[in-house]
Scaffold this motif. Structure first.
Motif, mmCIF file in Angstrom:
data_model
loop_
_atom_site.group_PDB
_atom_site.id
_atom_site.type_symbol
_atom_site.label_atom_id
_atom_site.label_comp_id
_atom_site.label_asym_id
_atom_site.label_seq_id
_atom_site.Cartn_x
_atom_site.Cartn_y
_atom_site.Cartn_z
ATOM 1 N N TYR A 1 -24.982 21.501 21.683
ATOM 2 C CA TYR A 1 -25.566 20.603 20.691
ATOM 3 C C TYR A 1 -26.390 19.540 21.409
ATOM 4 N N GLN A 2 -27.573 19.232 20.891
ATOM 5 C CA GLN A 2 -28.421 18.216 21.499
ATOM 6 C C GLN A 2 -29.092 17.385 20.423
ATOM 7 N N SER A 3 -29.596 16.228 20.833
ATOM 8 C CA SER A 3 -30.272 15.344 19.874
ATOM 9 C C SER A 3 -31.407 14.568 20.534
ATOM 10 N N ILE A 4 -31.982 15.112 21.605
ATOM 11 C CA ILE A 4 -33.042 14.398 22.336
ATOM 12 C C ILE A 4 -34.387 14.667 21.672
ATOM 13 N N GLY A 5 -35.134 13.617 21.362
ATOM 14 C CA GLY A 5 -36.476 13.776 20.805
ATOM 15 C C GLY A 5 -36.457 14.142 19.341
ATOM 16 N N SER A 6 -37.580 14.701 18.891
ATOM 17 C CA SER A 6 -37.746 14.998 17.473
ATOM 18 C C SER A 6 -36.904 16.204 17.065
ATOM 19 N N VAL A 7 -36.511 16.200 15.789
ATOM 20 C CA VAL A 7 -35.717 17.287 15.222
ATOM 21 C C VAL A 7 -36.312 17.613 13.850
ATOM 22 N N PRO A 8 -36.553 18.904 13.538
ATOM 23 C CA PRO A 8 -37.143 19.236 12.237
ATOM 24 C C PRO A 8 -36.283 18.812 11.062
ATOM 25 N N GLN A 9 -34.939 18.992 11.165
ATOM 26 C CA GLN A 9 -34.039 18.619 10.088
ATOM 27 C C GLN A 9 -32.837 17.880 10.668
ATOM 28 N N GLY A 10 -32.441 16.832 10.010
ATOM 29 C CA GLY A 10 -31.271 16.081 10.454
ATOM 30 C C GLY A 10 -31.515 15.373 11.777
ATOM 31 N N ASN A 11 -30.443 15.290 12.601
ATOM 32 C CA ASN A 11 -30.512 14.545 13.849
ATOM 33 C C ASN A 11 -30.231 15.388 15.090
ATOM 34 N N GLN A 12 -29.754 16.633 14.905
ATOM 35 C CA GLN A 12 -29.362 17.443 16.045
ATOM 36 C C GLN A 12 -29.949 18.846 15.956
ATOM 37 N N TYR A 13 -30.050 19.496 17.105
ATOM 38 C CA TYR A 13 -30.459 20.886 17.199
ATOM 39 C C TYR A 13 -29.539 21.557 18.208
ATOM 40 N N PHE A 14 -29.689 22.868 18.421
ATOM 41 C CA PHE A 14 -28.904 23.530 19.460
ATOM 42 C C PHE A 14 -29.843 24.157 20.487
ATOM 43 N N GLN A 15 -29.369 24.226 21.719
ATOM 44 C CA GLN A 15 -30.262 24.516 22.846
ATOM 45 C C GLN A 15 -29.578 25.363 23.912
ATOM 46 N N TRP A 16 -30.359 26.316 24.489
ATOM 47 C CA TRP A 16 -29.963 27.022 25.694
ATOM 48 C C TRP A 16 -30.830 26.558 26.848
ATOM 49 N N GLU A 17 -30.238 26.409 27.996
ATOM 50 C CA GLU A 17 -30.995 26.118 29.209
ATOM 51 C C GLU A 17 -30.961 27.388 30.081
ATOM 52 N N THR A 18 -32.118 27.987 30.281
ATOM 53 C CA THR A 18 -32.176 29.247 31.019
ATOM 54 C C THR A 18 -32.261 28.973 32.516
ATOM 55 N N VAL A 19 -31.987 30.021 33.290
ATOM 56 C CA VAL A 19 -32.247 29.969 34.723
ATOM 57 C C VAL A 19 -33.423 30.905 34.994
ATOM 58 N N GLU A 20 -33.991 30.817 36.177
ATOM 59 C CA GLU A 20 -35.221 31.556 36.477
ATOM 60 C C GLU A 20 -34.949 33.049 36.655
ATOM 61 N N SER A 21 -35.888 33.852 36.153
ATOM 62 C CA SER A 21 -35.939 35.303 36.377
ATOM 63 C C SER A 21 -34.631 36.008 36.008
ATOM 64 N N GLN A 22 -34.139 35.737 34.816
ATOM 65 C CA GLN A 22 -33.016 36.512 34.298
ATOM 66 C C GLN A 22 -33.474 37.185 33.015
ATOM 67 N N ASN A 23 -32.890 38.337 32.715
ATOM 68 C CA ASN A 23 -33.276 39.002 31.477
ATOM 69 C C ASN A 23 -32.077 39.711 30.865
ATOM 70 N N ASN A 24 -32.293 40.170 29.609
ATOM 71 C CA ASN A 24 -31.243 40.864 28.858
ATOM 72 C C ASN A 24 -29.975 40.025 28.696
ATOM 73 N N HIS A 25 -30.124 38.732 28.557
ATOM 74 C CA HIS A 25 -28.992 37.834 28.339
ATOM 75 C C HIS A 25 -29.018 37.388 26.879
ATOM 76 N N TYR A 26 -28.313 38.113 26.048
ATOM 77 C CA TYR A 26 -28.310 37.859 24.618
ATOM 78 C C TYR A 26 -27.107 37.011 24.203
ATOM 79 N N CYS A 27 -27.239 36.473 22.996
ATOM 80 C CA CYS A 27 -26.105 35.838 22.334
ATOM 81 C C CYS A 27 -25.980 36.477 20.961
ATOM 82 N N GLU A 28 -24.805 36.922 20.598
ATOM 83 C CA GLU A 28 -24.581 37.519 19.287
ATOM 84 C C GLU A 28 -23.895 36.495 18.374
#
Length: 480
Positions: free
Chosen positions: A65-92
């Protein structure tokens, strides 16, 4: 007397004793209930949302959960921080209380969300070259016979083939599309095809900016389905009369997000931000959720800048049609008028390429010796749109035909000499070295206006019949 009595019972959507057709929000997550910095839920039972990563044999870091900067709705959004050159890393995304979603055949399901991709150290996330595979299968609704995705990056296919592929992204931009991986049903290609967008002119999205996306799929195991994609309320892709499920008993059993990276493995480390993810079969949920507008619409108050008017100067004599064109510094729709000073909304003619940066239109009915001026005004795609309040002129003329002061050269006059006795009618003819209209007279020195037209003339061969001929007489005809 016969009396007929009856009771009229109106049932709305009733199929059986306990089954009713109704619109439904199947899944919604907007991150407002979480604690900033905490991971998204991934082990809840019952009706809670589960963002399953390692539990589903997935890889990569969890979303927070994050709340830095602008948000389209409400006050919070959710965020993934990726690492370099990785692939096929899904979330279900699974939810015991909702999935699987069954009985969807014939329904239109809408998957909508806000998204934003932020770079690290200003390094662009996806490759930009045309025909390059740098594409991420980003968010999908998946299940039995169903896999529909919204993807982003740089796509190497166009109309289902590998050549020529999407046009290159503009510098520091990426593009989007929707498709049907795994099944690749006909008509499900990623390419945009509406409102001026195409493989050669794909949407250009910038980093560090929020966008609203909607994917609508009418579920059909025959060719009665449809697929539609909206970007900030603009319909950019649509296929109708297509098969959209690979099974006649389809369901949706989860949503897949390429949270830490779906593909490819060439991306630099970056942040993936999302807000207000919804799966529903009710269009009013999309309207009420604000997904049909630009979430950053208020930040742009400048109308499009126009440049490079074409054509200019004088066109060659004989030109009857030409393409008029101009360029704008942002995606826009432009209109043209032959009257100066008209407001954008009052201009009747729209350039054929809309929601584009290059605008062209074929103008017909041109004629020699005339000057043509078209007055152009454009509007951008923000909500509300910014419109030009001044005219941008495209002006040109068509040259007069070169003057011709040399009369036609006449030759091959026929007949000559004597003709057969008893002839009472005879064709006379001649040729000219250019297209002409010829006349004749038996009177030498007669003016052209006083002469008689040949019956077959206006080209280079001229023929007419003379009658009333008598034996023993000489006939001379003078031609101009």
């Amino acid at each position: 007397m016969i009396i007929v009595a009856f009771i009229l019972v109106i049932g709305v959507g009733v199929f059986g004793s306990d089954e009713t057709v109704r619109a439904e929000i199947y899944f919604y997550f907007d991150a407002e209930d979480g604690i900033v910095g905490d991971e998204l839920p991934h082990h809840q039972s019952g009706g809670g949302a589960n963002f399953c990563q390692t539990e589903c044999s997935g890889l990569g870091t969890r979303a927070t959960y994050q709340s830095i900067g602008s948000v389209p709705q409400g006050n919070q959004y959710f965020q993934w921080e990726t690492v370099e050159s990785q692939n096929n890393h899904y979330c279900e995304i699974k939810n015991v209380g909702v999935f699987p979603i069954e009985n969807i055949l014939g329904k239109t399901l809408y998957l909508a969300f806000y998204m934003r991709f932020d770079r690290k150290d200003e390094n662009d996330i996806w490759l930009e070259g045309g025909g390059t595979q740098s594409w991420d299968k980003g968010i999908e609704m998946r299940g039995n016979g169903v896999r529909w995705t919204v993807g982003w990056g740089q796509w190497d296919k166009c109309d289902g083939s590998y050549s020529p592929g999407f046009a290159a992204n503009q510098d520091h931009h990426f593009t989007i599309g929707s498709g049907n991986p795994t099944y690749h049903l006909p008509g499900s290609e990623y390419n945009p095809n509406l409102n001026g967008y195409s493989c050669q002119n794909p949407p250009q999205l910038t980093y560090e900016r929020w966008y609203a996306l909607i994917l609508g799929v009418n579920m059909a195991c025959d060719t009665t389905g449809s697929r539609t994609l909206w970007l900030n309320g603009v319909k950019i892709a649509e296929s109708t009369g297509i098969q959209t499920t690979n099974d006649c008993f389809p369901d949706i059993d989860h949503i897949t997000m390429g949270g830490t990276l779906a593909q490819p493995g060439d991306s630099t480390a970056h942040y993936r931000k999302f807000d207000a993810l919804i799966l529903t079969d009710a269009w009013h949920d999309i309207v009420d959720g604000g997904y049909l507008s630009d979430p950053e619409g208020g930040s742009d108050i400048t109308p499009p800048s126009r440049s490079d008017p074409q054509p200019t100067g004088t066109l060659t004599s004989g030109t009857t049609s030409t393409n008029v064109s101009l360029t704008t510094n942002e995606i826009a729709t432009c209109k043209y008028s032959e009257t100066a000073g008209k407001a954008y909304d009052d201009i009747p003619n729209t350039f054929s390429s809309i929601n584009a940066t290059t605008h062209s239109q074929t103008i017909t009915g041109l004629s020699d010796g005339n000057t043509y001026t078209y007055y152009i005004r454009c509007q951008d795609t923000v909500t509300p749109p910014n419109q030009n309040t001044d005219d941008f002129n495209i002006s040109f003329s068509v040259a007069n035909a070169a003057s011709d002061t040399i009369p036609p050269i006449r030759s091959n006059g026929f007949p000559q000499g004597e003709i057969e006795a008893g002839t009472t009618a005879q064709d006379i003819s001649l040729m000219t070295d250019e297209d002409a209209t010829c006349r004749y007279s038996p009177i030498q020195g007669a003016s052209y206006a006083a002469m008689t037209n040949f019956s077959a003339t206006t080209g280079t061969n001229h023929t007419t019949e003379v009658t009333g001929l008598e034996n023993g007489l000489t006939y001379t005809y003078y031609v101009k």
